[in-house]
Enzyme design. Structure first.
Site, PDB file in Angstrom:
ATOM      1  N   HIS A 215       0.820  -1.209   0.000  1.00  0.00           N
ATOM      2  CA  HIS A 215       0.000   0.000   0.000  1.00  0.00           C
ATOM      3  C   HIS A 215       0.858   1.266   0.000  1.00  0.00           C
ATOM      4  O   HIS A 215       0.380   2.344   0.324  1.00  0.00           O
ATOM      5  CB  HIS A 215      -0.909   0.040   1.240  1.00  0.00           C
ATOM      6  CG  HIS A 215      -1.770  -1.164   1.380  1.00  0.00           C
ATOM      7  ND1 HIS A 215      -1.504  -2.177   2.263  1.00  0.00           N
ATOM      8  CD2 HIS A 215      -2.890  -1.530   0.712  1.00  0.00           C
ATOM      9  CE1 HIS A 215      -2.431  -3.122   2.164  1.00  0.00           C
ATOM     10  NE2 HIS A 215      -3.279  -2.754   1.223  1.00  0.00           N
ATOM     11  N   ASP A 387      12.401   6.026 -31.654  1.00  0.00           N
ATOM     12  CA  ASP A 387      12.325   5.247 -30.426  1.00  0.00           C
ATOM     13  C   ASP A 387      13.590   5.345 -29.586  1.00  0.00           C
ATOM     14  O   ASP A 387      13.707   4.673 -28.559  1.00  0.00           O
ATOM     15  CB  ASP A 387      12.017   3.773 -30.731  1.00  0.00           C
ATOM     16  CG  ASP A 387      12.995   3.181 -31.729  1.00  0.00           C
ATOM     17  OD1 ASP A 387      13.978   3.849 -32.074  1.00  0.00           O
ATOM     18  OD2 ASP A 387      12.762   2.037 -32.160  1.00  0.00           O
ATOM     19  N   GLY A 388      14.542   6.178 -29.993  1.00  0.00           N
ATOM     20  CA  GLY A 388      15.692   6.480 -29.151  1.00  0.00           C
ATOM     21  C   GLY A 388      16.767   5.419 -29.102  1.00  0.00           C
ATOM     22  O   GLY A 388      17.649   5.489 -28.245  1.00  0.00           O
ATOM     23  N   ASP A 389      16.752   4.452 -30.043  1.00  0.00           N
ATOM     24  CA  ASP A 389      17.717   3.364 -29.939  1.00  0.00           C
ATOM     25  C   ASP A 389      18.823   3.419 -30.994  1.00  0.00           C
ATOM     26  O   ASP A 389      19.693   2.547 -31.015  1.00  0.00           O
ATOM     27  CB  ASP A 389      17.002   2.007 -30.030  1.00  0.00           C
ATOM     28  CG  ASP A 389      16.414   1.750 -31.422  1.00  0.00           C
ATOM     29  OD1 ASP A 389      16.278   2.719 -32.200  1.00  0.00           O
ATOM     30  OD2 ASP A 389      16.085   0.587 -31.709  1.00  0.00           O
ATOM     31  N   THR A 431      15.239  -2.186 -37.960  1.00  0.00           N
ATOM     32  CA  THR A 431      15.389  -1.831 -39.371  1.00  0.00           C
ATOM     33  C   THR A 431      16.818  -1.435 -39.732  1.00  0.00           C
ATOM     34  O   THR A 431      17.240  -1.611 -40.871  1.00  0.00           O
ATOM     35  CB  THR A 431      14.453  -0.651 -39.721  1.00  0.00           C
ATOM     36  OG1 THR A 431      14.783   0.467 -38.883  1.00  0.00           O
ATOM     37  CG2 THR A 431      13.003  -1.037 -39.506  1.00  0.00           C
ATOM     38  N   SER A 432      17.558  -0.904 -38.756  1.00  0.00           N
ATOM     39  CA  SER A 432      18.892  -0.384 -39.065  1.00  0.00           C
ATOM     40  C   SER A 432      19.836  -1.470 -39.547  1.00  0.00           C
ATOM     41  O   SER A 432      20.602  -1.269 -40.500  1.00  0.00           O
ATOM     42  CB  SER A 432      19.485   0.310 -37.832  1.00  0.00           C
ATOM     43  OG  SER A 432      18.678   1.384 -37.418  1.00  0.00           O
ATOM     44  N   LEU A 477      17.726   8.611 -43.867  1.00  0.00           N
ATOM     45  CA  LEU A 477      19.161   8.717 -44.105  1.00  0.00           C
ATOM     46  C   LEU A 477      19.486   8.922 -45.581  1.00  0.00           C
ATOM     47  O   LEU A 477      20.565   9.440 -45.929  1.00  0.00           O
ATOM     48  CB  LEU A 477      19.886   7.485 -43.572  1.00  0.00           C
ATOM     49  CG  LEU A 477      19.861   6.181 -44.381  1.00  0.00           C
ATOM     50  CD1 LEU A 477      20.878   5.201 -43.789  1.00  0.00           C
ATOM     51  CD2 LEU A 477      18.517   5.551 -44.440  1.00  0.00           C
ATOM     52  N   GLY A 532      19.202   9.156 -38.586  1.00  0.00           N
ATOM     53  CA  GLY A 532      19.900   8.355 -39.571  1.00  0.00           C
ATOM     54  C   GLY A 532      20.698   9.195 -40.540  1.00  0.00           C
ATOM     55  O   GLY A 532      21.839   8.870 -40.898  1.00  0.00           O
TER      56      GLY A 532
END
Length: 546
Positions: A215, A387-389, A431-432, A477, A532
């Site tokens: 709690h 997404d910051g990766d 995807t990269s 890119l 990119g």
């Protein structure tokens, strides 16, 4: 604090109504926050549990065959009243076992309801679960050990015993013995926030609260955040020491998320718990990770261990059909399965034929180091519209390329490109990885076919466009890579190509994205360069410098 609610005063009723609508064979008791089975066989013992709301899926989520026959729900973090508990006992109309967590309000309200039910001529017993090993069992200053996620295992044992046709005395004994055996220890990374209220406590950026209740009550101490393996070991050690779990024992393990902990992190904890117990010589017969008893939106975890013999394990394994109980048998005893061997394929490159210390090695190393140095910058750009990766992903790829240099034919540019393609496709997901790999492969094929080196960059860009479907102007890119390829083909200058790429990357800040995750932002991406495209400029500038 943002929450998906209407009026804070209505959250319990609306939430319970939602559960009732998807719980087959169950209904709400008119005038009370009570969910009971309407399809339970007559003549069998009924098992009821409950407490304050905010711990979902407990307890309404465990109403179903083989588990609970009813759940009594109070306000958020507050015990239900006596009348609600009594209404549940009357509704099931059978010899009844009440299972409650060891909190004063629950003990008083459920206990008095059981007394009133007995005064009506009904059979009713009650047990409390006090599985919180963080507190001293003999402490007479506090209200005693609290009930935690181990309660879910106790209700499962009791529900299975009742479904087996056992008497009230036998069901109560099975539940009480399980409650006496189970131990739980938890920690929190963030507090819980009651709808319409404030956070229960505050933690520093690197602080965790160890040994807290469900709690938002303070724990027994605060510690610095450490790697999860060390934290899991601490939880297991505390439970094993308190419950006397040693080599040769058999247990069921429940890794419980407190509301905001991702399944990925819970699986990491479960992995360590199973490994730790195995090193102690303790057999983990079954194990689960998930959110079983939450604290609204708290980020944290608890580890519950229930020692088992054949009978208790059979009760845990007995079929149960409730929304909150996991399907499947959990972790089986025995060693982990051996990994499936990888199918062997021919290597993409020949072993190194040169000394690998020349100009090409220095160039590749320079480019990879530049990518690694730019990780934070690229991550920041990608976080703004994606997404910051990307920074992390490209750094993984660059590291993989560097690690493969010693097995690369550095006297052959095309072979080096093929090795880089293999390295990035293995190291980078999403995807990269495929896009970079196809770029390197198209450039290598261009050189193998006798194409001009100054045209290799265009071949790489065409490969990305063909595989990914993007074109110039889509804010990807390619908006840096194609201008660089055009400049390199016309001038032969890699420095000029790098400048063209940098200008192309800058231009993406005014483009509306049409490909990739940023395409969902539309014009909200304006003002941010594509990460990119920025990476292309960084790579080509490093290439020019090298």
């Amino acid at each position: 604090m943002k929450k998906l609610i209407n009026d804070p005063a209505d959250v319990v009723d609306e939430s319970l109504t939602g559960v009732a609508r998807v719980t087959e064979g169950a209904a709400l008791v008119d005038g009370h926050r009570v969910l009971v089975r309407t399809d339970r066989p007559s003549g069998r013992v009924a098992v009821l549990s409950g407490g304050g709301s905010g711990h979902e899926p407990a307890f309404a989520g465990y109403v179903g065959p083989g588990h609970l026959d009813g759940a009594v729900c109070g306000e958020v973090f507050a015990s239900p009243g006596v009348d609600a508990v009594l209404a549940a006992i009357r509704a099931v109309d059978a010899p009844t076992l009440l299972i409650v967590m060891n909190y004063t309000g629950d003990r008083l309200n459920f206990g008095l309801a059981a007394q009133l039910a007995r005064a009506e001529g009904r059979e009713a017993t009650m047990i409390t679960v006090a599985d919180d090993v963080a507190l001293d069992a003999d402490d007479d200053v506090t209200a005693g050990r609290r009930g935690l996620a181990g309660t879910v295992l106790v209700t499962k044992v009791a529900g299975a015993a009742a479904a087996d046709g056992r008497s009230l005395e036998q069901v109560t004994a099975a539940a009480r013995e399980a409650a006496d055996a189970v131990g739980t220890m938890g920690l929190a990374l963030t507090p819980a926030t009651v709808p319409g209220g404030e956070a229960g406590f505050a933690l520093g950026e690197d602080e965790i609260e160890v040994g807290l209740g469900i709690h938002g009550e303070p724990g027994v101490r605060r510690e610095s955040l450490r790697p999860v393996d060390a934290l899991a070991d601490e939880l297991v050690e505390t439970v094993c020491a308190d419950r006397g779990i040693t080599a040769g024992d058999r247990v069921v393990a429940l890794v419980n998320g407190t509301g905001a902990t991702p399944p990925m992190e819970l699986s990491i904890v479960l992995r360590r718990v199973v490994d730790d117990l195995g090193k102690r010589g303790v057999t983990v017969e079954r194990g689960w990770s998930g959110t079983f008893l939450s604290s609204i939106d708290m980020a944290g975890v608890s580890v519950a261990l229930l020692p088992v013999d054949d009978d208790r394990l059979a009760l845990v394994d007995a079929p149960a059909r409730s929304a909150g109980w996991p399907s499947g048998s959990g972790v089986l005893s025995g060693p982990a399965a051996e990994p499936v061997p990888t199918v062997s394929v021919p290597t993409e490159t020949d072993p190194a034929s040169g000394d690998g210390t020349g100009r090409l090695r220095a160039t590749v190393e320079g480019v990879c180091r530049a990518v690694q140095d730019a990780e934070g910058h690229l991550t920041e750009l990608d976080a703004a519209t994606g997404d910051g990766d990307l920074g992390t992903s490209l750094t993984r790829g660059a590291t993989a390329v560097l690690e493969g240099l010693d097995s690369t034919d550095l006297d052959d540019t095309a072979a080096t490109l093929r090795t880089a393609a293999a390295a990035v496709r293995r190291a980078i997901g999403g995807t990269s990885g495929p896009l970079l790999a196809t770029a390197f492969l198209h450039a290598a094929e261009h050189l193998d076919d006798g194409g001009a080196p100054d045209e290799a960059l265009r071949a790489a860009a065409d490969g990305i466009a063909d595989l990914g479907g993007a074109r110039r102007g889509d804010r990807t890119l390619l908006d840096a890579l194609y201008p660089a390829a055009d400049e390199l083909a016309s001038s032969g200058s890699i420095a000029a190509a790098a400048s063209a790429a940098e200008e192309g990357a800058e231009a993406t800040a005014t483009m509306t994205p049409r490909r990739g995750r940023s395409s969902y932002l539309g014009e909200r991406a304006h003002g941010h360069r594509d990460a990119g495209a920025e990476a292309v400029g960084i790579v080509l500038r490093a290439l020019a410098d090298a």
